[in-house]
Scaffold this active site. Sequence first.
Site, PDB file in Angstrom:
ATOM      1  N   ASP A 166       0.804  -1.213   0.000  1.00  0.00           N
ATOM      2  CA  ASP A 166       0.000   0.000   0.000  1.00  0.00           C
ATOM      3  C   ASP A 166       0.850   1.283   0.000  1.00  0.00           C
ATOM      4  O   ASP A 166       0.663   2.150   0.848  1.00  0.00           O
ATOM      5  CB  ASP A 166      -0.906  -0.054   1.247  1.00  0.00           C
ATOM      6  CG  ASP A 166      -1.886   1.099   1.329  1.00  0.00           C
ATOM      7  OD1 ASP A 166      -2.364   1.552   0.277  1.00  0.00           O
ATOM      8  OD2 ASP A 166      -2.167   1.551   2.463  1.00  0.00           O
ATOM      9  N   ASN A 418       6.562  -7.581   6.941  1.00  0.00           N
ATOM     10  CA  ASN A 418       5.337  -6.850   7.272  1.00  0.00           C
ATOM     11  C   ASN A 418       4.127  -7.587   6.711  1.00  0.00           C
ATOM     12  O   ASN A 418       4.027  -7.803   5.506  1.00  0.00           O
ATOM     13  CB  ASN A 418       5.358  -5.438   6.692  1.00  0.00           C
ATOM     14  CG  ASN A 418       4.078  -4.683   7.048  1.00  0.00           C
ATOM     15  OD1 ASN A 418       3.865  -4.330   8.205  1.00  0.00           O
ATOM     16  ND2 ASN A 418       3.213  -4.475   6.070  1.00  0.00           N
ATOM     17  N   GLU A 419       3.231  -7.943   7.607  1.00  0.00           N
ATOM     18  CA  GLU A 419       1.940  -8.551   7.262  1.00  0.00           C
ATOM     19  C   GLU A 419       2.035  -9.698   6.259  1.00  0.00           C
ATOM     20  O   GLU A 419       1.309  -9.716   5.266  1.00  0.00           O
ATOM     21  CB  GLU A 419       0.972  -7.474   6.760  1.00  0.00           C
ATOM     22  CG  GLU A 419       0.673  -6.420   7.807  1.00  0.00           C
ATOM     23  CD  GLU A 419      -0.597  -5.632   7.515  1.00  0.00           C
ATOM     24  OE1 GLU A 419      -1.025  -5.609   6.356  1.00  0.00           O
ATOM     25  OE2 GLU A 419      -1.148  -5.052   8.463  1.00  0.00           O
ATOM     26  N   ASN A 473      -0.383  -5.296  13.895  1.00  0.00           N
ATOM     27  CA  ASN A 473      -1.044  -4.273  13.089  1.00  0.00           C
ATOM     28  C   ASN A 473      -2.541  -4.537  13.233  1.00  0.00           C
ATOM     29  O   ASN A 473      -3.021  -5.578  12.785  1.00  0.00           O
ATOM     30  CB  ASN A 473      -0.663  -4.398  11.598  1.00  0.00           C
ATOM     31  CG  ASN A 473       0.793  -4.049  11.335  1.00  0.00           C
ATOM     32  OD1 ASN A 473       1.532  -3.675  12.251  1.00  0.00           O
ATOM     33  ND2 ASN A 473       1.206  -4.159  10.086  1.00  0.00           N
ATOM     34  N   TYR A 475      -6.662  -2.893  13.140  1.00  0.00           N
ATOM     35  CA  TYR A 475      -7.526  -1.792  12.679  1.00  0.00           C
ATOM     36  C   TYR A 475      -8.963  -1.956  13.154  1.00  0.00           C
ATOM     37  O   TYR A 475      -9.887  -1.699  12.404  1.00  0.00           O
ATOM     38  CB  TYR A 475      -7.444  -1.703  11.146  1.00  0.00           C
ATOM     39  CG  TYR A 475      -6.108  -1.156  10.683  1.00  0.00           C
ATOM     40  CD1 TYR A 475      -5.885   0.218  10.643  1.00  0.00           C
ATOM     41  CD2 TYR A 475      -5.067  -2.007  10.331  1.00  0.00           C
ATOM     42  CE1 TYR A 475      -4.659   0.732  10.252  1.00  0.00           C
ATOM     43  CE2 TYR A 475      -3.837  -1.502   9.937  1.00  0.00           C
ATOM     44  CZ  TYR A 475      -3.638  -0.140   9.902  1.00  0.00           C
ATOM     45  OH  TYR A 475      -2.423   0.375   9.512  1.00  0.00           O
ATOM     46  N   TYR A 479     -11.078  -0.821   9.538  1.00  0.00           N
ATOM     47  CA  TYR A 479     -11.440  -1.780   8.479  1.00  0.00           C
ATOM     48  C   TYR A 479     -12.590  -2.679   8.920  1.00  0.00           C
ATOM     49  O   TYR A 479     -13.304  -3.226   8.088  1.00  0.00           O
ATOM     50  CB  TYR A 479     -10.234  -2.619   8.060  1.00  0.00           C
ATOM     51  CG  TYR A 479      -9.236  -1.818   7.244  1.00  0.00           C
ATOM     52  CD1 TYR A 479      -9.647  -1.143   6.094  1.00  0.00           C
ATOM     53  CD2 TYR A 479      -7.915  -1.722   7.626  1.00  0.00           C
ATOM     54  CE1 TYR A 479      -8.748  -0.399   5.350  1.00  0.00           C
ATOM     55  CE2 TYR A 479      -7.011  -0.979   6.883  1.00  0.00           C
ATOM     56  CZ  TYR A 479      -7.432  -0.315   5.748  1.00  0.00           C
ATOM     57  OH  TYR A 479      -6.543   0.417   5.021  1.00  0.00           O
ATOM     58  N   GLU A 513       1.023  -0.907  14.013  1.00  0.00           N
ATOM     59  CA  GLU A 513       0.058  -0.156  13.205  1.00  0.00           C
ATOM     60  C   GLU A 513      -1.292  -0.151  13.890  1.00  0.00           C
ATOM     61  O   GLU A 513      -1.731  -1.168  14.433  1.00  0.00           O
ATOM     62  CB  GLU A 513      -0.119  -0.776  11.802  1.00  0.00           C
ATOM     63  CG  GLU A 513       1.034  -0.522  10.862  1.00  0.00           C
ATOM     64  CD  GLU A 513       0.770  -1.006   9.434  1.00  0.00           C
ATOM     65  OE1 GLU A 513      -0.396  -1.007   8.987  1.00  0.00           O
ATOM     66  OE2 GLU A 513       1.758  -1.393   8.779  1.00  0.00           O
ATOM     67  N   TRP A 558      -0.228   4.305  12.788  1.00  0.00           N
ATOM     68  CA  TRP A 558      -0.122   4.335  11.328  1.00  0.00           C
ATOM     69  C   TRP A 558      -0.894   5.532  10.834  1.00  0.00           C
ATOM     70  O   TRP A 558      -2.082   5.586  11.029  1.00  0.00           O
ATOM     71  CB  TRP A 558      -0.690   3.053  10.719  1.00  0.00           C
ATOM     72  CG  TRP A 558      -0.355   2.909   9.273  1.00  0.00           C
ATOM     73  CD1 TRP A 558      -1.205   3.055   8.210  1.00  0.00           C
ATOM     74  CD2 TRP A 558       0.922   2.595   8.730  1.00  0.00           C
ATOM     75  NE1 TRP A 558      -0.518   2.854   7.033  1.00  0.00           N
ATOM     76  CE2 TRP A 558       0.783   2.572   7.328  1.00  0.00           C
ATOM     77  CE3 TRP A 558       2.185   2.352   9.292  1.00  0.00           C
ATOM     78  CZ2 TRP A 558       1.858   2.304   6.474  1.00  0.00           C
ATOM     79  CZ3 TRP A 558       3.237   2.089   8.444  1.00  0.00           C
ATOM     80  CH2 TRP A 558       3.059   2.058   7.056  1.00  0.00           C
ATOM     81  N   LYS A 577      -4.149   8.078   6.621  1.00  0.00           N
ATOM     82  CA  LYS A 577      -4.099   7.785   8.055  1.00  0.00           C
ATOM     83  C   LYS A 577      -3.062   8.643   8.779  1.00  0.00           C
ATOM     84  O   LYS A 577      -2.806   8.433   9.969  1.00  0.00           O
ATOM     85  CB  LYS A 577      -3.820   6.296   8.283  1.00  0.00           C
ATOM     86  CG  LYS A 577      -4.978   5.423   7.798  1.00  0.00           C
ATOM     87  CD  LYS A 577      -4.874   3.988   8.242  1.00  0.00           C
ATOM     88  CE  LYS A 577      -5.954   3.157   7.577  1.00  0.00           C
ATOM     89  NZ  LYS A 577      -5.720   2.914   6.146  1.00  0.00           N
TER      90      LYS A 577
HETATM   91  C1  BDP Z   1      -1.429  -2.418   6.553  1.00  0.00           C
HETATM   92  C2  BDP Z   1      -0.101  -2.211   5.873  1.00  0.00           C
HETATM   93  C3  BDP Z   1       0.195  -0.763   5.512  1.00  0.00           C
HETATM   94  C4  BDP Z   1      -1.069  -0.096   5.030  1.00  0.00           C
HETATM   95  C5  BDP Z   1      -2.071  -0.081   6.170  1.00  0.00           C
HETATM   96  C6  BDP Z   1      -3.392   0.587   5.777  1.00  0.00           C
HETATM   97  O1  BDP Z   1       0.967  -2.758   6.612  1.00  0.00           O
HETATM   98  O2  BDP Z   1       1.210  -0.729   4.543  1.00  0.00           O
HETATM   99  O3  BDP Z   1      -0.834   1.190   4.534  1.00  0.00           O
HETATM  100  O4  BDP Z   1      -2.345  -1.403   6.587  1.00  0.00           O
HETATM  101  O5  BDP Z   1      -4.274  -0.126   5.299  1.00  0.00           O
HETATM  102  O6  BDP Z   1      -2.093  -3.403   5.849  1.00  0.00           O
HETATM  103  O7  BDP Z   1      -3.516   1.784   5.921  1.00  0.00           O
END
Ligand code: BDP
Length: 606
Positions: A166, A418-419, A473, A475, A479, A513, A558, A577
Site C-alpha cells: 500500500d 510486514n503482514e 497491526n 484496525y 477496516y 500499526e 499508522w 491515516k
Molecule cells: C497495513 C499495511 C500498511 C497499510 C495499512 C493501511 O501494513 O502498509 O498502509 O495497513 O491499510 O495493511 O492503511
Amino acid sequence: MTASLLYPRVTATRRAVSLDGLWKFRFDLESKGTAENWMNGLKNSVNMPVPASFCDIFTDKDSREYCGDFWYETEFLVPEEWKDRKIAVRFGSVTHKARVFINGTEVAQHVGGFLPFDADITAYVKFNENNRLSVLANNELSQTMIPCGATEVLSDGKKIAAPYFDFYNYAGIHRPVKLMALPKESVTDYSTVYRLEEGKAFVDYSVEAEGNGTVSVSLHDDEGNCAAKAEGRTGTLEVIDPKLWGIGKPNLYTIVISLCKDGKLVDEYKDRIGIRTFEVKGGELLLNGKPVYLKGFGKHEDADIRGKGMDYAIAQRDYECMKWIGANCYRTSHYPYAEEWYYMADEEGFLIIDEVPAVGMFESLMNAVDASKGQQQKVTWFEKETTPELLEHHISCVHDMIVRDKNHPSVIAWSLLNEPETIHESARPYFEQVFAKALEFDPQKRPRTFALVMNSRPGLCKCWDLSDFVSLNRYYGWYVMGGPRIVNAEKAFRAEMDEWAKIRGDKPFIFTEYGADTNGELHKLPSVMWSQEYQDEYLEMTHRVFDSYPWIKGELVWNFADFQTTEGIIRMNGNKKGIFTRDRQPKSAAFVFKKRWESLPEDYKG
Ligand code: BDP
C-alpha cells in the site's frame, strides 16, 4: 560486487565527492538501450534531479506510471591526484534494479531498491578527464524480489506496476550518489557490542580490513578527549564514566579506526557511535537496563514532487514534528530508509525499528482488507515455485540492512516482514530461516520481530512466537466495525488481546500499526468515518485498550503523515491515516497524541 557497505566518509586517507544534481534521463520502453549502445551516450534525454523519484516530476500520466527500463547518465572528473587510489562509485539506492556502466563498460549490477551498493571502477576511469556514468534501472515488481508485486500489461500494451503493498511504487535514483577515492588497502567493515558495568562500559569491537596491516581503534568524546583506545582487529575499548546514549540524550562518540603498515597510516575510517544496550528481558523492553515504552509512528519515505528521494529538509521537519509531539520511536516501514535518517536519529536520540522491504507477501493489496475481516488467504504464499528465490533475496536484504545499520545506537530491533501470510504451516520454515539469519548477522543480537496482519491471530498464526517481542497491526474500528459499531470493535479488540494474554508467556507486545483514514480538512459533529473527530474517537478507544494491558509496551500509530499509494477505491489520492498531512501539518489527532505522549513516562508500565 559491493566491497563495503560503510557510509562514505572523508578522512585523512579517504575522499568522497557528491555526484548529486541534474542528470540525463530517458525511458527505454522496448528495452533496446543496451543493444543500441545507450551506455556510450544517452540521446534524446530529459533532465532529472538526483536524488528523487522520477514519477512526480512529470506532468503526464504515462511517464508517472512508467514501468520498465529507464536510464540515467552523468559525467564526472577524477582528479590526477587520485592515481594510485581505489576509485569507487556508491549509490545509496536505486529502485528496484540497476546496472551501472563507466565509459560504456558494465561495472555493477544490483537488485533491491532500498539498500546501497558500490562498484570498484579503478580500471575503467580516465584521470583529469570527464568520465561517463550510466545507470540502466528497472522498476518492475515480481514475486521473487522484495517488495513483492506484479507487472500488469494493459490492453494498449503498456506495463504498469501492480504492487501487493500500500504505497506508491516510486522509482529512480532515490539516495545520494558518491564518487570515492580509497586507499588500495582499506577498512571495509566494523562492528561494536556494548557491555555496561557500574561506572564503566566495555565496547567489544571487530574490524575488517584488506591486506595485513595493523589496526588500532580509539574513541573520542565531543570535547575531543580520547575516551579509550585499543590495538588489533578485534578487541575491547574500556570507557570509564561513559556518557550513555538514550532517548533525547544523544551522547555520541567518534570512533577512529586506523590501518597502518610499516608505521605509516594506510587508511583511517571515522564514524559516530553511541554506547547503549537494548534487550528484551522479563517481559520488558530495556534500554540501558531500564524499561522503555515506545511512542511513535510507522513512517514512509514520501513527499510530494520528490517521492521517495532523500531530502534533508523533509527529514529534519519530520524529526521536529516527532519531537514536538513527544514521540521517541519509529519503524522504517516498509523498507530500510536512506542512511542519513539513521545518523539523524542517532543525533536526535530517537529509537528505530529497522524494517527490511519484505512487504506484499500476499497475493493482492485487498488481501490486507480481507484479512481484517477474518477471511483466510486463498493462496499459501510460501509454497510457491518462486519461494526459494524469494527467500534468497529476502535473506540478502536482511544481510545488507544489518551490515549497513548495525552500528547505529538508534536501531533497537529488526522487523523482518510486514503482514505476511502466517496461517499455513508452510510459512514456518521460511520464517525460521529469516529469523536465524538475522541473529547470525547482528553482532549486537538485537531483538527480532515482524508485523502481524489482522488474521494472524492466537491459534491461527504459526509464526508469532519467533519474535522476541510481538508486533501487531490492528484496525478495529476502521477496516472492521467502524462508525457507530466502534463499541463492538472495542469488545472484539479486547477479546483478541485476552486470547493473546493466555498464550504470550512473558513476551512483550507492541502495536506497529493502528489508525483511521482522515481527511485533514473534514470536521463533523457528530463524527463520521474520515472526519478528524472520528480519528480522535478511534484513538481514544484504541488507547483505552492499550492502557488496560500492562504487557503492551509500545504504540506506533499508522502513519506519521499521509502518503501516496496506487490509485483505487479505498484510497483518495493516497492513504490518509497520517497524524500529519502530507505537507507535515498537524491534524487534530496530533494534539491528542501530544497530550498523551507528553504525559506518559519513559518507563510507562515498566
Ligand atoms: C497495513 C499495511 C500498511 C497499510 C495499512 C493501511 O501494513 O502498509 O498502509 O495497513 O491499510 O495493511 O492503511
